[in-house]
Scaffold this active site. Structure first.
Site, PDB file in Angstrom:
ATOM      1  CB  VAL A 102      -0.879  -0.101   0.900  1.00 42.12           C
ATOM      2  CG1 VAL A 102      -1.546   1.281   1.607  1.00 42.12           C
ATOM      3  CG2 VAL A 102      -1.521  -1.401   0.469  1.00 42.12           C
ATOM      4  CB  ALA A 103       3.989   1.609   2.204  1.00 40.97           C
ATOM      5  CD  GLU A 162      -2.369   3.137  -1.559  1.00 40.17           C
ATOM      6  OE1 GLU A 162      -1.604   2.845  -0.920  1.00 40.17           O
ATOM      7  OE2 GLU A 162      -1.866   4.834  -1.211  1.00 40.17           O
ATOM      8  CG  ASP A 222     -13.549  19.524 -43.507  1.00 36.25           C
ATOM      9  OD1 ASP A 222     -12.798  19.639 -44.592  1.00 36.25           O
ATOM     10  OD2 ASP A 222     -14.644  19.413 -42.787  1.00 36.25           O
ATOM     11  CG  ASP A 234     -17.702  21.019 -41.021  1.00 36.24           C
ATOM     12  OD1 ASP A 234     -17.275  20.429 -41.480  1.00 36.24           O
ATOM     13  OD2 ASP A 234     -18.323  21.474 -40.827  1.00 36.24           O
ATOM     14  CG  ASP A 284     -14.304  15.775 -41.912  1.00 34.29           C
ATOM     15  OD1 ASP A 284     -13.584  15.672 -43.058  1.00 34.29           O
ATOM     16  OD2 ASP A 284     -15.622  16.840 -42.063  1.00 34.29           O
ATOM     17  CG  ASN A 336       4.413   6.499  -3.152  1.00 32.45           C
ATOM     18  OD1 ASN A 336       3.395   7.762  -2.827  1.00 32.45           O
ATOM     19  ND2 ASN A 336       3.469   5.850  -3.093  1.00 32.45           N
ATOM     20  CD  GLU A 394       3.364   7.116   2.184  1.00 34.06           C
ATOM     21  OE1 GLU A 394       2.722   7.700   2.656  1.00 34.06           O
ATOM     22  OE2 GLU A 394       3.148   5.927   1.151  1.00 34.06           O
ATOM     23  CG  ASP A 407       0.614  14.161   0.126  1.00 38.39           C
ATOM     24  OD1 ASP A 407       0.666  14.353   0.004  1.00 38.39           O
ATOM     25  OD2 ASP A 407       1.327  12.953  -0.348  1.00 38.39           O
TER      26      ASP A 407
END
Length: 947
Positions: free
Chosen positions: A310-311, A315, A357, A667, A671, A733, A736, A766
């Site tokens: 998880v560190a 996330e 175009d 347009d 196209d 990270n 951590e 964060d």
């Protein structure tokens, strides 16, 4: 691919297969108008009502299906298929399982499982909400085919919804109508249609009710097609194809078959996710293997390894990325650019080639008179479009010319009709042309010269008309005036000049000598060389009201010439210049004539060289893939003209094969396949067709090419900001992970920071600063840089080096703080438990240390080389507010008993906070020293380059 056009066998109403040429079969095109009814199983009175119901059941409604969306729930489920999401969901499930296997059960394990699942749900909700909102806004633009049409059924004329048309219906068409289905004309009275939405060609083309030779149905002059407009004349026609079986539907199917291309950022994020997930799993597994032999319980060891994983997983990254891109979406929306997919915001920033175009994208899709020639003098006409804004320079000598041209016209300028199909810029100004757009331009020019055409028509009512004919290329009218009858003629200059014997030369009628004929011819050539469409006008008095056509169109007095064009949008030239400075190549891809395309390209700055490469669709057919690659490898100016949807797709594919990041603008329905096949398709919102808007990922609501340049600028800024917050997110990270690794190898039995604390940092402290970094405005020189390579990695060596530098400083600081606090207590490692106050204080200091250092880190990553003090510490107040919020949240986790129970934290004193602030300041100081070293290192290099 064939056209899929249905042909009904006589009398039974069933669909017959198309032939190999893609034609609806020789019967519909080649038989006489009278035999068309039998061929299509109908009659001049139209279909019986009972037969209509049967055919509606057989062929379905006359509409194109919406793109195959699996419903909102599929979009929501898709948010959970991201690799980070899958990885975290698996981790949450295993953690729930671990909680069930623990004896006694640890509520912290349950909290971790719930927190991880909550992270995934939050990320999915944010991403889904942003994209769902954009999709619903895009759907509000849907207005592809006209809503109603006029039909004969059982001899009764009815106005019906266009979706109710079936093959065999007899429809009535008039100038200004949009065609609702593919039809074979059976009566045609001077009919011209604008096929720009289908073929890309801006010039109106004549239609006939007479039989023609077999061949591709799109080339048949006795057929009209869904999505096109009748610009002049009136007609009756029989429907032979509806819905997806039409030519419009063929292009729709071609676009639907093209896969949506992943943007460069999608590919980079996917690669990053795989690498981070692989690293997290590998390191977690390695630490599990290291700790298990030490006698730790299996479940606790697993939870420990899970905390390491998880560190390493950022996330907050999916949510941060989604919301940061959403900020770009909102910024683009303020520039009238609707982005339907978040990742498309960044894609334009990496664009290297824009395939654009012409009609409706670079130009106004409105004819405008720009020059009037009379008596040997050229008179400029200002203003653009059908709004009577502008003037004719010295209008006196040309009023009679413009009066004649205006009276010899059938077009009308009318207010915007609510509910009309396609809209142009002039529509938004309140007027549109009912009839031929060339005649509409003449009416506007007459207004600019001070003429009141309504009064002129009242004073000189029309008594006879000889309509325009493509063979003689002239139109003539006879009017009753106070001085007698007068004929007015307008048309092609060479045709009209041959019928003139005199000329109005500076207010006097003079014989048309050889020298004067040469002067007229020279003036015509000069106007035509500028890419203008040139018309001539002439007149003569008549003694009677019903002269023959030959009498009207002979012995004329030439009044002068009128030069007009479909003008470029005024903002396009600056946008093209900006793209050139940004290193973006612009390739015009159009269905129009090469001379017209080159003239427009020169006006807007796409072409500056004397001899650009002009390649037609016929030449593209003759090139194999290697030859096409060679053509596109030349970085010179390139115009692709008279091209089909298949040609456009092939060109886009070849460019992407060469490593280009391709944006396609357009347009028309023609196209759409290229729009979908490109890295990013950009459709016009106001004048564009539904098929084009459906295929594109970005819609310009104001149809402004300049919005593309603004989007490129914002896209490049988004990419830069993404790198900033990636450095910010991944550096912590490391802070951590390193304490956990250090504790493992030092033999400390507990983790220095728990998985729940990590989630609190990633999502609580964060995310907001990262979003504030994502909202940094574009740097001033962002459009003076070359586009980045498609192969450039999001995590380049420079980015990874900076992550390791900033993360390493944070990691050393918080690891030192943790072990300093543990050692200062004098308690042996083996005696520490999770409830020990010293341990709780130590892990609180680790969490708080990361949060405080991240506050300083956010200031540090705002620039690559420039000092943060030079740009101003207070210049991004949102960043400061977000950082303060993160510290306040950390203080709440430290001091509030309910949060202490969740995170197992303890209150910190003033000395602890002072130490942590000192660590953060040291990080900022180290980064400032690094930047100063880079600046000094760069100065000698710059001097060397200057020398």
């Amino acid at each position: 691919m064939g056209t899929g056009t249905p042909v009904l066998t006589p009398g039974d109403g069933d669909r017959a297969p198309t032939d190999a040429s893609g034609s609806p079969g020789p019967a519909v095109q080649t038989v006489s108008a009278g035999d068309v009814f039998a061929t299509l199983g109908t009659s001049p009175r139209g279909l019986p009502f009972a037969e209509v119901a049967a055919r509606r059941d057989r062929f379905g409604p006359n509409e194109l299906p919406r793109a195959g969306r699996g419903g909102w729930w599929r979009d929501l489920v898709g948010q959970f298929t991201d690799l980070f999401a899958v990885m975290l969901l698996v981790a949450s499930a295993i953690t729930f399982l671990a909680y069930g296997l623990q004896e006694p059960r640890d509520v912290g394990t349950l909290q971790l499982a719930v927190a991880i699942a909550g992270v995934v749900v939050l990320n999915a909700a944010i991403g889904f909400a942003q994209e769902y909102s954009a999709e619903r806004t895009a759907e509000s633009l849907q207005a592809m085919v006209p809503h109603t049409c006029r039909v004969l059924r059982d001899g009764e004329r009815q106005e019906l919804p266009a979706r109710d048309l079936v093959p065999g219906d007899v429809v009535v068409l008039e100038a200004g109508d949009a065609v609702s289905a593919d039809c074979r004309l059976v009566e045609a009275h001077e009919v011209s249609v604008n096929n720009a939405a289908l073929t890309g060609e801006s010039d109106a083309v004549g239609r006939t009710g007479e039989p023609v030779a077999g061949g591709p149905v799109l080339h048949a002059r006795n057929c009209v097609f869904m999505g096109t407009d009748v610009v002049a004349g009136s007609a009756k026609a029989v429907v032979f194809a509806t819905g997806v079986a039409t030519e419009f539907g063929r292009v729709f199917r071609l676009a639907a078959a093209a896969p949506r291309q992943k943007t460069p950022l999608q590919r980079q994020v996917a690669l990053m996710a795989r690498r981070v997930a692989g690293a997290a799993l590998a390191i977690g597994a390695a630490l599990f293997a290291v700790r298990l032999p030490t006698g730790q319980p299996l479940v606790e060891t697993f939870v420990f390894a899970l905390g390491v994983m998880v560190a390493l997983v950022p996330e907050g990254l999916p949510a941060t990325l989604s919301v940061s891109l959403a900020i770009g979406v909102r910024r683009m929306a303020r520039r009238h650019a609707l982005v339907k997919q978040l990742l498309a915001v960044e894609a334009l920033g990496s664009t290297t080639v824009v395939c654009t175009d012409k009609t409706g994208t670079l130009t106004q899709a409105e004819m405008t008179v720009v020059h009037v020639w009379a008596g040997g003098e050229l008179h400029a006409v200002s203003g653009v479009g059908y709004a009577p804004v502008g003037e004719v320079a010295d209008p006196g000598p040309v009023r009679e010319l413009l009066r004649a041209a205006g009276l010899c016209s059938n077009a009308r300028l009318v207010p915007l009709r609510v509910g009309a199909g396609r809209r142009s810029r002039s529509d938004r100004e309140g007027r549109r042309v009912l009839g031929d757009t060339t005649e509409g331009a003449l009416l506007v020019a007459a207004e600019k010269a001070g003429l009141d055409l309504a009064a002129e028509e009242a004073a000189a009512p029309r008594v006879t008309e000889y309509p325009f004919d493509s063979s003689r290329k002239l139109m003539s009218t006879v009017h009753r005036t106070p001085d007698g009858y007068r004929a007015y003629v307008k048309g092609a200059p060479q045709e009209l000049l041959a019928r003139c014997t005199a000329i109005d030369w500076r207010g006097e009628r003079q014989p048309l000598t050889g020298a004067l004929r040469a002067a007229v011819t020279d003036a015509n050539d000069r106007l035509a060389s500028q890419g203008l469409r040139v018309l001539a006008a002439a007149s003569r008095p008549r003694a009677d009201s019903r002269p023959t056509q030959d009498e009207v169109e002979s012995k004329l007095t030439l009044l002068g010439l009128v030069g007009m064009l479909d003008p470029p949008r005024p903002e396009v030239s600056d946008a093209v210049d900006a793209c050139r400075r940004a290193g973006i190549r612009i390739v015009m891809v159009t269905g129009d004539h090469p001379l017209t395309a080159e003239a427009v390209a020169r006006r807007v700055g796409i072409v500056r060289q004397p001899a650009p490469a002009v390649v037609t669709g016929t030449r593209l057919d003759a090139l194999d893939d290697d030859g096409l690659d060679t053509l596109l490898a030349d970085s010179g100016e390139l115009l692709l003209c008279r091209v089909s949807p298949e040609h456009k797709m092939r060109v886009v594919t070849a460019l992407r094969r060469r490593g280009e990041v391709v944006a396609v603008t357009g347009d028309g329905a023609n196209d759409a396949p290229a729009l979908k096949h490109a890295d990013i398709g950009v459709a016009m919102g106001a004048s564009g067709t539904d098929v084009a808007r459906e295929a594109a990922v970005m819609v310009l609501l104001d149809d402004s090419f300049a919005s593309i340049t603004a989007a490129v600028r914002l896209g490049r800024s988004v990419y830069q900001n993404i790198r900033k917050f990636l450095i910010y997110l991944f550096s912590h990270n490391i802070a951590e992970l390193v304490p956990i690794l250090a504790a493992t190898f030092a033999g400390f039995p507990l983790v220095p920071i728990t998985a729940v604390q990590i989630l609190a940092i990633d999502l609580g402290s964060d995310v907001l600063p990262a979003l504030a970094l994502g909202a940094e405005p574009p740097e001033p020189d962002v459009m003076d840089r070359r586009p980045r390579s498609r192969r450039e990695r999001l995590f380049s060596a420079a980015v990874m080096g900076r992550v390791l530098f900033l993360g390493g400083i944070q990691a050393l600081g918080v690891t030192a703080v943790f072990f300093w606090h543990i050692h200062a207590s004098g308690i042996p490692y083996s005696d520490f438990t999770e409830d020990d106050i010293v341990y709780r204080e130590a892990i609180t200091m680790v969490q708080a240390g990361i949060v405080v250092s991240q506050f300083f880190n956010a200031l540090a990553v705002r620039t690559d080389r420039e000092s943060v003090f030079r740009i101003g510490l207070l210049s991004n107040p949102l960043l400061l507010a977000a950082g303060c919020f993160g510290i306040a949240l950390m203080a709440a986790i430290s001091y509030l008993p309910p949060l202490q129970a969740v995170f197992n934290t303890a209150p910190l004193d003033a000395v602890d906070w002072a130490v942590l602030v000192g660590l953060g300041a040291a990080l900022l100081a180290a980064e400032e020293i690094r930047k100063a070293w880079l600046r000094r290192r760069r100065q000698p290099s710059a001097k060397g380059e200057a020398g």
